[in-house]
Design a protein around this motif. Structure first.
Motif, PDB file in Angstrom:
ATOM      1  N   SER A 368       0.832  -1.199   0.000  1.00  0.00           N
ATOM      2  CA  SER A 368       0.000   0.000   0.000  1.00  0.00           C
ATOM      3  C   SER A 368       0.874   1.261   0.000  1.00  0.00           C
ATOM      4  N   SER A 369       0.248   2.388  -0.321  1.00  0.00           N
ATOM      5  CA  SER A 369       1.032   3.624  -0.345  1.00  0.00           C
ATOM      6  C   SER A 369       1.047   4.296   1.030  1.00  0.00           C
ATOM      7  N   VAL A 370       1.383   3.506   2.033  1.00  0.00           N
ATOM      8  CA  VAL A 370       1.627   4.066   3.369  1.00  0.00           C
ATOM      9  C   VAL A 370       3.147   4.235   3.454  1.00  0.00           C
ATOM     10  N   TYR A 371       3.597   5.474   3.538  1.00  0.00           N
ATOM     11  CA  TYR A 371       5.033   5.718   3.625  1.00  0.00           C
ATOM     12  C   TYR A 371       5.393   5.845   5.105  1.00  0.00           C
ATOM     13  N   VAL A 372       6.262   4.963   5.573  1.00  0.00           N
ATOM     14  CA  VAL A 372       6.566   4.930   7.003  1.00  0.00           C
ATOM     15  C   VAL A 372       7.810   5.768   7.304  1.00  0.00           C
ATOM     16  N   ILE A 373       7.690   6.634   8.295  1.00  0.00           N
ATOM     17  CA  ILE A 373       8.876   7.360   8.767  1.00  0.00           C
ATOM     18  C   ILE A 373       9.051   7.006  10.234  1.00  0.00           C
ATOM     19  N   ALA A 374      10.097   6.269  10.541  1.00  0.00           N
ATOM     20  CA  ALA A 374      10.356   5.921  11.932  1.00  0.00           C
ATOM     21  C   ALA A 374      11.472   6.815  12.425  1.00  0.00           C
ATOM     22  N   THR A 375      11.330   7.334  13.637  1.00  0.00           N
ATOM     23  CA  THR A 375      12.390   8.179  14.184  1.00  0.00           C
ATOM     24  C   THR A 375      12.845   7.617  15.527  1.00  0.00           C
ATOM     25  N   ALA A 376      14.128   7.771  15.809  1.00  0.00           N
ATOM     26  CA  ALA A 376      14.669   7.240  17.067  1.00  0.00           C
ATOM     27  C   ALA A 376      15.897   8.030  17.465  1.00  0.00           C
ATOM     28  N   ASN A 377      16.103   8.174  18.764  1.00  0.00           N
ATOM     29  CA  ASN A 377      17.331   8.805  19.235  1.00  0.00           C
ATOM     30  C   ASN A 377      18.448   7.784  19.299  1.00  0.00           C
ATOM     31  N   ASN A 378      18.057   6.602  19.725  1.00  0.00           N
ATOM     32  CA  ASN A 378      19.063   5.612  19.994  1.00  0.00           C
ATOM     33  C   ASN A 378      18.743   4.315  19.269  1.00  0.00           C
ATOM     34  N   ALA A 379      19.615   3.928  18.377  1.00  0.00           N
ATOM     35  CA  ALA A 379      19.297   2.743  17.575  1.00  0.00           C
ATOM     36  C   ALA A 379      20.060   1.511  18.046  1.00  0.00           C
ATOM     37  N   ASP A 380      20.924   1.662  19.050  1.00  0.00           N
ATOM     38  CA  ASP A 380      21.773   0.512  19.384  1.00  0.00           C
ATOM     39  C   ASP A 380      20.987  -0.611  20.042  1.00  0.00           C
ATOM     40  N   LYS A 381      19.887  -0.263  20.727  1.00  0.00           N
ATOM     41  CA  LYS A 381      19.131  -1.316  21.407  1.00  0.00           C
ATOM     42  C   LYS A 381      18.086  -1.952  20.493  1.00  0.00           C
ATOM     43  N   LEU A 382      17.954  -1.407  19.300  1.00  0.00           N
ATOM     44  CA  LEU A 382      16.935  -1.957  18.403  1.00  0.00           C
ATOM     45  C   LEU A 382      17.396  -3.272  17.799  1.00  0.00           C
ATOM     46  N   PRO A 383      16.460  -4.217  17.639  1.00  0.00           N
ATOM     47  CA  PRO A 383      16.852  -5.487  17.038  1.00  0.00           C
ATOM     48  C   PRO A 383      17.430  -5.265  15.634  1.00  0.00           C
ATOM     49  N   PRO A 384      18.501  -5.973  15.281  1.00  0.00           N
ATOM     50  CA  PRO A 384      19.155  -5.726  13.991  1.00  0.00           C
ATOM     51  C   PRO A 384      18.238  -5.968  12.795  1.00  0.00           C
ATOM     52  N   GLU A 385      17.224  -6.832  12.959  1.00  0.00           N
ATOM     53  CA  GLU A 385      16.310  -7.113  11.825  1.00  0.00           C
ATOM     54  C   GLU A 385      15.676  -5.833  11.292  1.00  0.00           C
ATOM     55  N   LEU A 386      15.456  -4.882  12.213  1.00  0.00           N
ATOM     56  CA  LEU A 386      14.785  -3.651  11.818  1.00  0.00           C
ATOM     57  C   LEU A 386      15.678  -2.803  10.928  1.00  0.00           C
ATOM     58  N   LYS A 387      16.981  -2.990  11.135  1.00  0.00           N
ATOM     59  CA  LYS A 387      17.912  -2.131  10.399  1.00  0.00           C
ATOM     60  C   LYS A 387      18.344  -2.751   9.073  1.00  0.00           C
ATOM     61  N   ARG A 388      17.898  -4.009   8.865  1.00  0.00           N
ATOM     62  CA  ARG A 388      18.296  -4.673   7.621  1.00  0.00           C
ATOM     63  C   ARG A 388      17.558  -4.083   6.431  1.00  0.00           C
ATOM     64  N   LYS A 389      18.191  -4.110   5.268  1.00  0.00           N
ATOM     65  CA  LYS A 389      17.527  -3.621   4.045  1.00  0.00           C
ATOM     66  C   LYS A 389      16.288  -4.481   3.780  1.00  0.00           C
ATOM     67  N   GLY A 390      15.302  -3.898   3.157  1.00  0.00           N
ATOM     68  CA  GLY A 390      14.090  -4.667   2.864  1.00  0.00           C
ATOM     69  C   GLY A 390      12.963  -4.215   3.759  1.00  0.00           C
TER      70      GLY A 390
END
Ligand code: ATP
Length: 508
Positions: A368-390
């Motif tokens: 769908s044409s939902v464009y997601v913008i996620a914002t974060a101060n700190n990305a080190d605690k985020l699961p790596p899957e979120l940062k993977r391409k795709g």
């Protein structure tokens, strides 16, 4: 009526689902769907107001019949076992935790699964999700989609007809303009909006869009999951971050000409993840994107997703995503995503892990044409899957502004001020504000203007601003430790620099 829902409902019945849970409050529409799905089979209803109730006439069947949910289930448990029947339980979330009720629901479910002769299906329709753990395994959820364009058009036509409104006064252009404002709401809500529009001036036209959007904003806020944000900000309100701004402009061009772009072979943009220093314009970028995409901005409040009942949190996330999908094209802004997903994989994080899994697969498969913008101060605690391409198309890192950017930010904020200004020496300002973020600079400008006004100054000067700079405790001083921690965390990951587009670690 949307055939997809009817098909999904039938499928759940065909695969012998003991309990079908519909989280909805639009009981009239759900009744219509149930009737369409079960045809002339026997349907019995129970609700807390009229107790045992005739499903068709809605008359209470009290008197000889049972009135409490427990009595109702007890009677139906052993009643006409071999006849296909449906028990519709409405608004039972406050009653479902009673031990006898839970036990009866579990018994009926087991019987349905193991006894071929037992033909009773339970349909729970409730505005709140509450599924006790004892029956969780027997429950399948049925999502009632928001009306699509065809259905919305049907609802509009119905309103025009019922109100004897002259059809010729409502042209295709009106319809097209009204459509986006009506998306992402239930049929019940759309009905109410159309009623309001008609009763306010006795007509329906594109001019009602503003009123509908105002009402919709309140409605979306009441859902407690999403907020519809006004987006007066434009890219011109952002000083610096030039690469990111150019990137968003390109994506906006694609989204605004999506069908042509897709026909040409362009992949549907998924969204962008912006990580970085606080007060450096991440939220500003999200807001400006919505104006750029000419689409509504929906902000997802991750904190409010976490419900107290089993299954509620996941359901909330699904619901929020469903609203966004129905409101597409739109920008979905997930602020402080790290607060929601940083606990994934930790102790007692089953719910979070499932929610995260759902979010990832939605991002991965999103059409769908939902464009997601996620914002974060700190990305080190985020699961790596979120940062993977795709998942996201790109991850950007926003740093403290460099010299050119500080100048641009001063210009943005000073230009907004109507007061007379002497020739401003930006070089001096820029040299004096090393380590300031955008929010610090904005505050310097605001405070200086206020001071000048209170002190009866005729015009604002560079010296006035420099005096305020000296008095300001900027982010680099007030959050030294956090910035250092962030710097260390970022040094382990590489992101694209929002200013230059280079792949780089954070610079402080
Ligand atoms: P946080 O991580 O704390 O939420 P953020 O990066 O999302 O911060 P914003 O909310 O976008 O920061 O900015 C805070 C304030 O600072 C805004 O009012 C905005 O006007 C100003 N500001 C920050 N960066 C910029 C910028 N690059 N250009 C203009 N103004 C800015």
């Amino acid at each position: 009526m949307n055939n997809k829902i009817v098909d999904a409902f039938r499928k759940l019945i065909d695969i012998n689902t003991p309990i079908i849970y519909i989280n909805d409050y639009d009981f009239v529409r759900v009744d219509e769907i149930i009737r369409k799905v079960v045809g002339n089979k026997k349907v019995f209803e129970w609700n807390p107001v009229t107790g045992t109730t005739d499903f068709i006439s809605k008359q209470s069947k009290g008197g000889f019949d049972s009135q409490t949910l427990e009595d109702f289930l007890e009677t139906k448990y052993s009643d006409e076992v071999a006849i296909e029947k449906y028990l519709v339980l409405k608004e039972v979330h406050d009653f479902i935790d009673e031990p006898k009720v839970k036990a009866l629901l579990a018994l009926m479910s087991q019987r349905k699964l193991y006894d071929r002769e037992y033909e009773t299906t339970i349909i729970i329709v409730s505005s709140v999700i509450n599924v006790p753990i004892e029956i969780e395994k027997y429950v399948s959820y049925l999502e009632i989609d928001f009306p699509d364009e065809n259905e919305i058009n049907r609802l509009i036509d119905e309103h025009i007809e019922v109100n004897f409104y002259d059809k010729t006064k409502f042209n295709d252009e009106d319809r097209e303009k009204l459509m986006p404002s009506l998306k992402g709401m239930t049929a019940f809500e759309i009905d109410r909006m159309l009623d309001m529009a008609m009763s306010s001036n006795g007509s329906l036209s594109a001019e009602d869009t503003e009123m509908i959007l105002r009402q919709k904003k309140q409605m979306v806020r009441k859902s407690g999951l999403l907020e519809l944000i006004d987006t007066p900000e434009s890219l011109d309100d952002i000083g610096g971050l030039n690469y990111l701004k150019g990137y968003l402009e390109r994506k906006a061009k694609i989204v605004k000409h999506l069908s042509d772009a897709i026909k040409f072979g362009v992949t549907m943009p998924k969204g962008v993840f912006i990580v970085g220093m606080p007060g450096c314009g991440k939220s500003l970028c999200a807001k400006a994107s919505a104006s750029l995409f000419e689409a509504p901005l929906l902000k997802l409040d991750m904190g409010s997703m976490m419900g107290k009942y089993v299954g509620e949190s996941e359901k909330n996330l699904r619901k929020a995503i469903r609203i966004a999908e129905a409101a597409a094209p739109c920008v979905l802004w997930i602020d402080e995503i790290e607060k929601a997903f940083s606990g994934v994989g930790g102790e007692n994080s089953d719910v979070l892990t499932r929610m995260f899994g759902y979010f990832l697969s939605w991002m991965q498969d999103k059409k769908s044409s939902v464009y997601v913008i996620a914002t974060a101060n700190n990305a080190d605690k985020l699961p790596p899957e979120l940062k993977r391409k795709g998942r996201f198309d790109e991850i950007f890192c926003v740093n403290l502004p460099n010299k050119d950017e500080r100048k641009a930010i001063f210009e943005v904020h000073l230009n907004k001020k109507l007061c007379p200004k002497e020739n401003i020496d930006y070089l001096q300002l820029v040299n004096g504000t090393e380590g300031f973020n955008g929010a610090d600079i904005e505050s310097v400008v605001n405070e200086t203007v206020e001071n000048c006004f209170l002190n009866g100054k005729r015009a604002l000067s560079t010296q006035n601003l420099l005096d305020m700079v000296k008095k300001t405790v900027c982010i680099s001083m007030s959050c030294k430790k956090q910035i250092n921690d962030m710097k260390n965390a970022f040094s382990e990951s590489c992101f694209k620099d929002a200013t230059t587009g280079e792949v780089t670690n954070i610079r402080v």
